[in-house]
Design a protein around this motif. Structure first.
Motif, PDB file in Angstrom:
ATOM      1  N   MET A  78       0.817  -1.217   0.000  1.00 14.08           N
ATOM      2  CA  MET A  78       0.000   0.000   0.000  1.00 14.08           C
ATOM      3  C   MET A  78       0.846   1.259   0.000  1.00 14.08           C
ATOM      4  O   MET A  78       0.366   2.338  -0.297  1.00 14.08           O
ATOM      5  N   HIS A  85       5.164  -1.876  -6.663  1.00  7.50           N
ATOM      6  CA  HIS A  85       3.819  -2.129  -6.146  1.00  7.50           C
ATOM      7  C   HIS A  85       3.152  -3.266  -6.925  1.00  7.50           C
ATOM      8  O   HIS A  85       2.591  -4.194  -6.342  1.00  7.50           O
ATOM      9  N   ARG A  89       1.531  -6.842  -5.607  1.00  6.31           N
ATOM     10  CA  ARG A  89       0.084  -7.019  -5.768  1.00  6.31           C
ATOM     11  C   ARG A  89      -0.222  -8.255  -6.627  1.00  6.31           C
ATOM     12  O   ARG A  89      -1.086  -9.059  -6.292  1.00  6.31           O
ATOM     13  N   PHE A  96      -7.533 -13.802  -5.666  1.00 11.59           N
ATOM     14  CA  PHE A  96      -8.618 -12.819  -5.691  1.00 11.59           C
ATOM     15  C   PHE A  96      -9.371 -12.805  -7.024  1.00 11.59           C
ATOM     16  O   PHE A  96     -10.266 -11.990  -7.212  1.00 11.59           O
ATOM     17  N   LEU A 141     -11.381 -15.016   5.679  1.00 15.44           N
ATOM     18  CA  LEU A 141     -10.037 -14.513   5.400  1.00 15.44           C
ATOM     19  C   LEU A 141      -8.984 -15.603   5.615  1.00 15.44           C
ATOM     20  O   LEU A 141      -8.029 -15.720   4.841  1.00 15.44           O
ATOM     21  N   GLU A 235     -13.223  -4.558   7.327  1.00 18.06           N
ATOM     22  CA  GLU A 235     -14.002  -3.920   6.274  1.00 18.06           C
ATOM     23  C   GLU A 235     -15.255  -4.702   5.898  1.00 18.06           C
ATOM     24  O   GLU A 235     -16.342  -4.136   5.919  1.00 18.06           O
ATOM     25  N   ILE A 278     -13.461   2.145   4.863  1.00 14.20           N
ATOM     26  CA  ILE A 278     -12.164   2.838   4.935  1.00 14.20           C
ATOM     27  C   ILE A 278     -12.424   4.246   4.425  1.00 14.20           C
ATOM     28  O   ILE A 278     -12.734   4.446   3.253  1.00 14.20           O
ATOM     29  N   SER A 281      -7.504   7.985   2.553  1.00 11.29           N
ATOM     30  CA  SER A 281      -6.184   7.462   2.164  1.00 11.29           C
ATOM     31  C   SER A 281      -5.263   8.653   1.941  1.00 11.29           C
ATOM     32  O   SER A 281      -5.730   9.711   1.520  1.00 11.29           O
ATOM     33  N   ARG A 283      -1.836  10.500   0.103  1.00 11.54           N
ATOM     34  CA  ARG A 283      -0.936  10.492  -1.041  1.00 11.54           C
ATOM     35  C   ARG A 283       0.036  11.662  -0.909  1.00 11.54           C
ATOM     36  O   ARG A 283      -0.329  12.699  -0.358  1.00 11.54           O
ATOM     37  N   GLN A 306     -12.398   9.389   0.685  1.00 11.85           N
ATOM     38  CA  GLN A 306     -13.406   8.699  -0.136  1.00 11.85           C
ATOM     39  C   GLN A 306     -14.776   8.690   0.540  1.00 11.85           C
ATOM     40  O   GLN A 306     -15.800   8.630  -0.138  1.00 11.85           O
ATOM     41  N   SER A 333     -15.502   4.083  -2.505  1.00 15.46           N
ATOM     42  CA  SER A 333     -15.172   3.446  -1.230  1.00 15.46           C
ATOM     43  C   SER A 333     -14.166   2.310  -1.361  1.00 15.46           C
ATOM     44  O   SER A 333     -13.622   1.837  -0.358  1.00 15.46           O
ATOM     45  N   PHE A 334     -13.937   1.841  -2.603  1.00 15.82           N
ATOM     46  CA  PHE A 334     -12.853   0.875  -2.823  1.00 15.82           C
ATOM     47  C   PHE A 334     -11.647   1.581  -3.445  1.00 15.82           C
ATOM     48  O   PHE A 334     -10.753   0.922  -3.969  1.00 15.82           O
ATOM     49  N   HIS A 339      -4.103   1.330  -6.647  1.00 12.43           N
ATOM     50  CA  HIS A 339      -4.294   0.704  -5.325  1.00 12.43           C
ATOM     51  C   HIS A 339      -5.753   0.326  -5.065  1.00 12.43           C
ATOM     52  O   HIS A 339      -6.114   0.027  -3.924  1.00 12.43           O
ATOM     53  N   CYS A 341      -8.954  -1.424  -4.237  1.00 17.47           N
ATOM     54  CA  CYS A 341      -9.023  -2.549  -3.299  1.00 17.47           C
ATOM     55  C   CYS A 341      -8.955  -3.906  -3.999  1.00 17.47           C
ATOM     56  O   CYS A 341      -9.783  -4.220  -4.845  1.00 17.47           O
ATOM     57  N   GLY A 343      -9.562  -6.691  -2.665  1.00 17.04           N
ATOM     58  CA  GLY A 343     -10.575  -7.614  -2.144  1.00 17.04           C
ATOM     59  C   GLY A 343     -12.007  -7.243  -2.520  1.00 17.04           C
ATOM     60  O   GLY A 343     -12.958  -7.840  -1.988  1.00 17.04           O
TER      61      GLY A 343
HETATM   62  C1  HEM Z   1     -16.277  -3.731   2.040  1.00 15.50           C
HETATM   63  C2  HEM Z   1     -15.053  -4.149   2.224  1.00 15.50           C
HETATM   64  C3  HEM Z   1     -13.788  -3.403   1.819  1.00 15.50           C
HETATM   65  C4  HEM Z   1     -13.577  -2.062   1.597  1.00 15.50           C
HETATM   66  C5  HEM Z   1     -14.591  -0.926   1.663  1.00 15.50           C
HETATM   67  C6  HEM Z   1     -12.175  -1.910   1.231  1.00 15.50           C
HETATM   68  C7  HEM Z   1     -11.564  -0.692   0.908  1.00 15.50           C
HETATM   69  C8  HEM Z   1     -10.271  -0.546   0.454  1.00 15.50           C
HETATM   70  C9  HEM Z   1      -9.650   0.707   0.041  1.00 15.50           C
HETATM   71  C10 HEM Z   1     -10.348   2.070   0.078  1.00 15.50           C
HETATM   72  C11 HEM Z   1      -8.375   0.438  -0.367  1.00 15.50           C
HETATM   73  C12 HEM Z   1      -7.383   1.424  -0.966  1.00 15.50           C
HETATM   74  C13 HEM Z   1      -6.582   2.206   0.028  1.00 15.50           C
HETATM   75  C14 HEM Z   1      -5.724   3.250  -0.646  1.00 15.50           C
HETATM   76  O1  HEM Z   1      -6.002   3.696  -1.771  1.00 15.50           O
HETATM   77  O2  HEM Z   1      -4.740   3.675  -0.044  1.00 15.50           O
HETATM   78  C15 HEM Z   1      -8.174  -0.982  -0.194  1.00 15.50           C
HETATM   79  C16 HEM Z   1      -7.008  -1.653  -0.507  1.00 15.50           C
HETATM   80  C17 HEM Z   1      -6.821  -2.986  -0.308  1.00 15.50           C
HETATM   81  N1  HEM Z   1      -7.750  -3.914   0.124  1.00 15.50           N
HETATM   82 FE1  HEM Z   1      -9.685  -3.531   0.607  1.00 15.50          FE
HETATM   83  N2  HEM Z   1     -11.567  -3.135   1.261  1.00 15.50           N
HETATM   84  C18 HEM Z   1     -12.528  -4.085   1.606  1.00 15.50           C
HETATM   85  C19 HEM Z   1     -12.340  -5.449   1.733  1.00 15.50           C
HETATM   86  C20 HEM Z   1     -11.166  -6.102   1.511  1.00 15.50           C
HETATM   87  C21 HEM Z   1     -10.969  -7.533   1.655  1.00 15.50           C
HETATM   88  C22 HEM Z   1     -12.033  -8.548   2.082  1.00 15.50           C
HETATM   89  C23 HEM Z   1      -9.688  -7.782   1.358  1.00 15.50           C
HETATM   90  C24 HEM Z   1      -9.059  -9.146   1.363  1.00 15.50           C
HETATM   91  C25 HEM Z   1      -8.113  -9.530   2.010  1.00 15.50           C
HETATM   92  C26 HEM Z   1      -9.039  -6.500   0.991  1.00 15.50           C
HETATM   93  C27 HEM Z   1      -7.721  -6.344   0.597  1.00 15.50           C
HETATM   94  C28 HEM Z   1      -7.149  -5.140   0.187  1.00 15.50           C
HETATM   95  C29 HEM Z   1      -5.759  -5.028  -0.251  1.00 15.50           C
HETATM   96  C30 HEM Z   1      -4.746  -6.155  -0.350  1.00 15.50           C
HETATM   97  C31 HEM Z   1      -5.558  -3.676  -0.558  1.00 15.50           C
HETATM   98  C32 HEM Z   1      -4.265  -3.025  -1.039  1.00 15.50           C
HETATM   99  C33 HEM Z   1      -4.282  -2.891  -2.532  1.00 15.50           C
HETATM  100  C34 HEM Z   1      -3.063  -2.160  -3.068  1.00 15.50           C
HETATM  101  O3  HEM Z   1      -2.448  -1.352  -2.376  1.00 15.50           O
HETATM  102  O4  HEM Z   1      -2.731  -2.426  -4.232  1.00 15.50           O
HETATM  103  N3  HEM Z   1      -9.985  -5.521   1.088  1.00 15.50           N
HETATM  104  N4  HEM Z   1      -9.329  -1.570   0.302  1.00 15.50           N
END
Ligand code: HEM
Length: 392
Positions: A78, A85, A89, A96, A141, A235, A278, A281, A283, A306, A333-334, A339, A341, A343
């Protein structure tokens, strides 16, 4: 160029209690605002937030000076940019993918959901945060990552320690002592599980990483698993509780999901728009630039909120209302950009396609025990702290 306004009245405490009130004011008065207590520039308009996330050459994830590196004992994916990165990833990507979700996780997660539901009482009031959402998310998980020997208590404890450490902007020693203890336990368990996966390959993230042709360094394999532990329990748990609250507070919503399961998918998008699990974030600007005519200096840190993007009045009418029937449920929200999400699809399936439908099937007449008493909390991560539901 005008100077960026600064608001020293914004406190971390106020953000934890009601961040949406602060963001509403900032969207109207000053969508680019310096918040001295956090040393960051808050961005609260949806277009600005997306523009920053979608321009990773100018707005970098690395070097954002958060306590995360100390808490995670690593620079995690992250906080990396570009090819570095992508390498981290992609190493987890097979676990995934939509294909793996369909062929493996769907069946496993349905079984887990049914097991968790079997543990609930037939009637009476239960806190679905601790009795259902948290254990369901932890078990799912454990399988996704390939660390099934970790107990729910361990996973939930590690996740909380990592989150507390990553958010330890006061740099207190105690949260870091807790993460250090968690690392010892996690690393020992990961090593045991890795041996199993080397002997027999499976669909999990750890199995994909240790069996790769050109595997990541051990430290990054561990860091990837820890990011997923830090983000993969709270999350989906918080999203589930938020969505269930939104649905049950309105009989028309409840009737719609009971009539046609397609509404669970709509409820998912509306729930994460309404209260983003979340919320923010960070930057770092790699060069001098400007946002809305305000100067951003090199190395300045902007906070893309977000949570506020999902409430932007330019996109959403009455954004503070959970409205299942809202035509436009657009949200960030993702996140967006590189980056985004990892998941997302897993979380949608867990919550919208498996847990919510099965819960409504078993308890079609359930209701919120006392909606006004449900405590909502959090600035970086947000959701209800408990969700007592009367089961029927
Ligand atoms: C409703 C559920 C979820 C929400 C709202 C959510 C939200 C987010 C957000 C906003 C980011 C980006 C953060 C950034 O830009 O700095 C993120 C990254 C990430 N999330 Fe989720 N997440 C959720 C569920 C999950 C689940 C279940 C997993 C599984 C393990 C997961 C794994 C990750 C990973 C590995 C990243 C890093 C991606 C990267 O940096 O390339 N997330 N998530």
């Amino acid at each position: 160029m005008p100077k960026i306004p600064s608001d020293p009245t914004i406190t971390v405490g106020a953000l934890h209690l009601d961040p949406y009130a602060v963001y509403r004011r900032l969207r109207h008065e000053a969508p680019v605002m310096e918040v001295p207590v956090l040393g960051r520039i808050f961005l609260t308009k949806a277009t600005d937030i997306r523009a920053v996330k979608d321009n990773p050459d100018l707005f970098r994830s690395g070097g954002t000076e958060t306590p995360m590196e100390r808490a995670f004992q690593a620079v995690t994916l992250m906080r990396k940019d570009g090819a570095e990165h992508q390498r981290d990833r992609l190493a987890m990507a097979p676990a995934f993918s939509p294909r793996t979700i369909r062929n493996h996780w769907q069946e496993v997660y349905t079984r887990i959901a049914n097991d968790c539901l079997d543990d609930l009482p037939k009637s009476g009031t239960a806190d679905l945060f601790s009795a259902l959402a948290a254990p369901f998310a932890a078990r799912c998980l454990a399988h996704l990552l390939g660390i099934e020997s970790a107990s729910n208590t361990q996973l939930i404890g590690w996740s909380q320690a990592l989150i507390d450490g990553a958010g330890n902007f006061a740099w207190d020693p105690a949260p870091f002592a807790a993460t250090d203890a968690a690392h010892e336990e996690m690393n020992a368990l990961f090593d045991r599980e890795s041996e199993r996966h080397l002997a027999e390959q499976g669909p999990s993230a750890l199995s994909a990483m240790v069996n790769a042709v050109d595997p990541l360094e051990l430290s990054q394999i561990r860091a990837n698993l820890k990011i997923a532990i830090g983000g993969g329990i709270n999350e989906p748990r918080d999203a589930f509780c938020t969505i269930l609250f939104g649905l049950l507070q309105n009989p028309e919503n409840t009737a719609a999901v009971k009539e046609d399961p397609k509404w669970f998918v709509e409820a998912f998008e509306e729930g994460v728009r309404w209260v983003a699990p979340i919320q923010t974030s960070s930057r770092r600007a790699a060069a001098e630039t400007e946002i809305r005519g305000f100067p951003i200096t090199k190395d300045q840190i902007v906070m893309t909120i977000q949570a506020s993007a999902g409430h932007d009045e330019e996109i959403h009418e009455n954004p503070e209302v959970f409205d299942l029937f809202r035509a436009n449920k657009t949200h960030q929200s993702f996140a967006s950009g590189p980056h985004f999400c990892q998941g997302t699809h897993v979380a949608r399936m867990m919550v919208a396609q498996i847990l919510l439908p099965l819960l409504f099937e078993r308890y079609p007449n359930m209701s919120l025990a006392d909606p006004a008493a449900v405590p909502w909390y959090g600035f970086a991560f947000r959701g209800p702290l408990s969700l007592p539901v009367t089961l029927a």
